[in-house]
Design a protein around this motif. Structure first.
Motif, short mmCIF file in Angstrom:
data_model
loop_
_atom_site.label_atom_id
_atom_site.label_comp_id
_atom_site.label_asym_id
_atom_site.label_seq_id
_atom_site.Cartn_x
_atom_site.Cartn_y
_atom_site.Cartn_z
N GLN A 1 19.16 -65.39 -16.38
CA GLN A 1 19.77 -66.24 -15.48
C GLN A 1 20.69 -65.35 -14.81
O GLN A 1 21.59 -64.66 -15.13
CB GLN A 1 20.61 -67.44 -16.33
N SER A 2 20.70 -65.38 -13.47
CA SER A 2 21.13 -64.67 -12.38
C SER A 2 22.57 -64.67 -12.69
O SER A 2 23.46 -63.80 -12.44
CB SER A 2 20.70 -65.03 -10.89
N VAL A 3 23.12 -66.23 -12.70
CA VAL A 3 24.56 -66.25 -12.66
C VAL A 3 25.19 -65.69 -13.92
O VAL A 3 26.42 -65.16 -14.14
CB VAL A 3 24.91 -67.77 -12.88
N LEU B 1 23.01 -60.44 -6.70
CA LEU B 1 22.86 -61.35 -7.54
C LEU B 1 23.32 -62.75 -7.02
O LEU B 1 22.72 -63.90 -7.21
CB LEU B 1 23.53 -61.19 -8.96
N TYR B 2 24.37 -62.54 -6.46
CA TYR B 2 25.11 -63.86 -6.17
C TYR B 2 24.31 -64.55 -4.81
O TYR B 2 24.14 -65.71 -5.11
CB TYR B 2 26.40 -63.52 -5.39
N TYR B 3 23.74 -64.00 -3.87
CA TYR B 3 23.27 -64.27 -2.64
C TYR B 3 21.69 -64.49 -2.84
O TYR B 3 21.08 -65.22 -2.46
CB TYR B 3 23.41 -63.58 -1.42
N TYR B 4 21.04 -63.58 -3.87
CA TYR B 4 19.69 -63.54 -3.89
C TYR B 4 18.91 -63.72 -5.05
O TYR B 4 17.92 -64.01 -5.21
CB TYR B 4 18.98 -62.16 -3.24
N GLY B 5 19.67 -63.84 -6.25
CA GLY B 5 19.44 -63.74 -7.57
C GLY B 5 18.76 -62.57 -7.93
O GLY B 5 18.88 -61.64 -7.56
N SER C 1 29.64 -72.90 -13.60
CA SER C 1 30.40 -72.24 -12.80
C SER C 1 32.00 -72.49 -12.96
O SER C 1 32.78 -71.55 -12.34
CB SER C 1 29.89 -72.75 -11.38
N ASP C 2 32.27 -73.42 -13.53
CA ASP C 2 33.72 -73.82 -13.89
C ASP C 2 34.50 -73.14 -14.79
O ASP C 2 35.44 -73.00 -15.17
CB ASP C 2 33.72 -75.28 -14.07
N ASP C 3 33.19 -72.56 -15.64
CA ASP C 3 34.05 -71.54 -16.94
C ASP C 3 34.59 -70.25 -16.23
O ASP C 3 33.91 -69.84 -15.45
CB ASP C 3 32.77 -71.26 -17.82
N PRO C 4 35.64 -69.91 -17.06
CA PRO C 4 36.26 -68.63 -16.46
C PRO C 4 35.51 -67.59 -16.83
O PRO C 4 34.52 -67.45 -17.46
CB PRO C 4 37.58 -68.73 -17.12
#
Length: 205
Positions: free
Chosen positions: A139-141, A94-98, A17-20
Motif C-alpha cells: 500500500q503506497s500510503v 509516493l504521495y502523488y503517484y503511488g 489518513s486520520d491516524d497519526p
C-alpha cells in the motif's frame, strides 16, 4: 499489533489518513506488542537498512527481549542532508503517484547492486523480480508513512555502547551504506559483534 502488521503484511489495508504518523520509538514499541501477542520471550532479529535501525533501537530499549541481531547494511545515524533530500523525493513520488515505476527503480537501486539488477545483456535476477512484485503489492500510503517515520530518526550512537547481544553485520563492498556499516561496527563492543563484508565480482564468459 497495529502499524507494524498493517505495513508489512501482504494484502494489508491502507492505513487511515486520520491516524497519526508514528515515530521510530513507536515502531519499536509495536514490535514489543507483536512479541507479547505471540508470547515470545527473547528472540533473534534480522533486518536490513531502515529495518536494521528499528531492530537495533528495539534491542537498545528492550535488551532482555533480544538474543542477537543480524543486520544488513544497517543505519544508526540521523539522516544526512543527501538522504533527507532523497527520502523527500521518494515521499513526494509516493504521495502523488503511488508505487510508480520510477519509485520502484529508486528502491531497487538502494537494495541491489548493478550486477544483480541486470543490464541489456544480462536479465535481472530472480530476487530482483520478486522484490519488484512485492513492491507492487504494498500500500503506497503505508510505505509513505514508514518513510516519514524513518526520515525523522535520531542518532543512536550512544545507545550502541549498551548493546550486549551478539550482533552480526553484513554489508556489500559497493553498498551505499558501506561506510556507515563500518563506522557502526567500530562503535559496538568487539566481544559481541562481527562484520562480514560481501565482495561482488563480475565474471565475463
Amino acid at each position: 499489533m497495529g502499524f507494524v502488521q498493517e505495513l508489512l503484511q501482504l494484502g494489508a489495508a491502507a492505513i487511515c489518513s486520520d491516524d497519526p504518523i508514528l515515530s521510530v520509538d513507536d515502531l519499536c514499541d509495536q514490535i514489543l506488542e507483536v512479541l507479547n501477542y505471540f508470547r515470545l520471550g527473547s528472540v533473534m532479529c534480522m533486518g536490513a537498512m531502515a529495518g536494521a535501525y528499528i531492530l537495533t533501537l528495539f534491542a537498545i530499549k528492550y535488551r532482555d527481549r533480544v538474543t542477537g541481531l543480524i543486520l544488513v547494511s544497517p543505519l544508526y545515524k540521523a539522516p544526512s542532508w543527501t538522504e533527507w533530500l532523497y527520502n523527500k523525493f521518494m515521499s513526494n513520488l509516493l504521495y502523488y503517484y503511488g508505487m510508480c515505476g520510477l519509485l520502484k527503480e529508486c528502491l531497487l537501486q538502494r537494495y541491489f547492486s548493478k550486477e544483480v539488477r541486470g543490464n541489456p545483456e544480462i536479465p535481472e535476477s530472480d530476487i530482483v523480480q520478486s522484490c519488484r512484485k512485492l513492491l507492487d503489492e504494498r500500500q503506497s500510503v503505508n510505505v509513505w508513512r514508514y518513510l516519514q517515520a524513518i526520515d525523522k530518526r535520531p542518532d543512536i550512537t550512544e545507545g550502541l555502547k549498551k548493546l550486549k547481544c551478539r550482533t552480526l553485520i553484513f554489508v556489500g563492498d559497493s553498498s551505499p551504506f558501506h561506510s556507515e556499516a563500518l563506522h557502526m561496527t567500530g562503535k559496538l563492543d568487539r566481544r559481541y559483534s562481527a562484520l562480514v563484508e560481501v565482495m561482488f565480482t563480475t565474471v565475463s564468459i
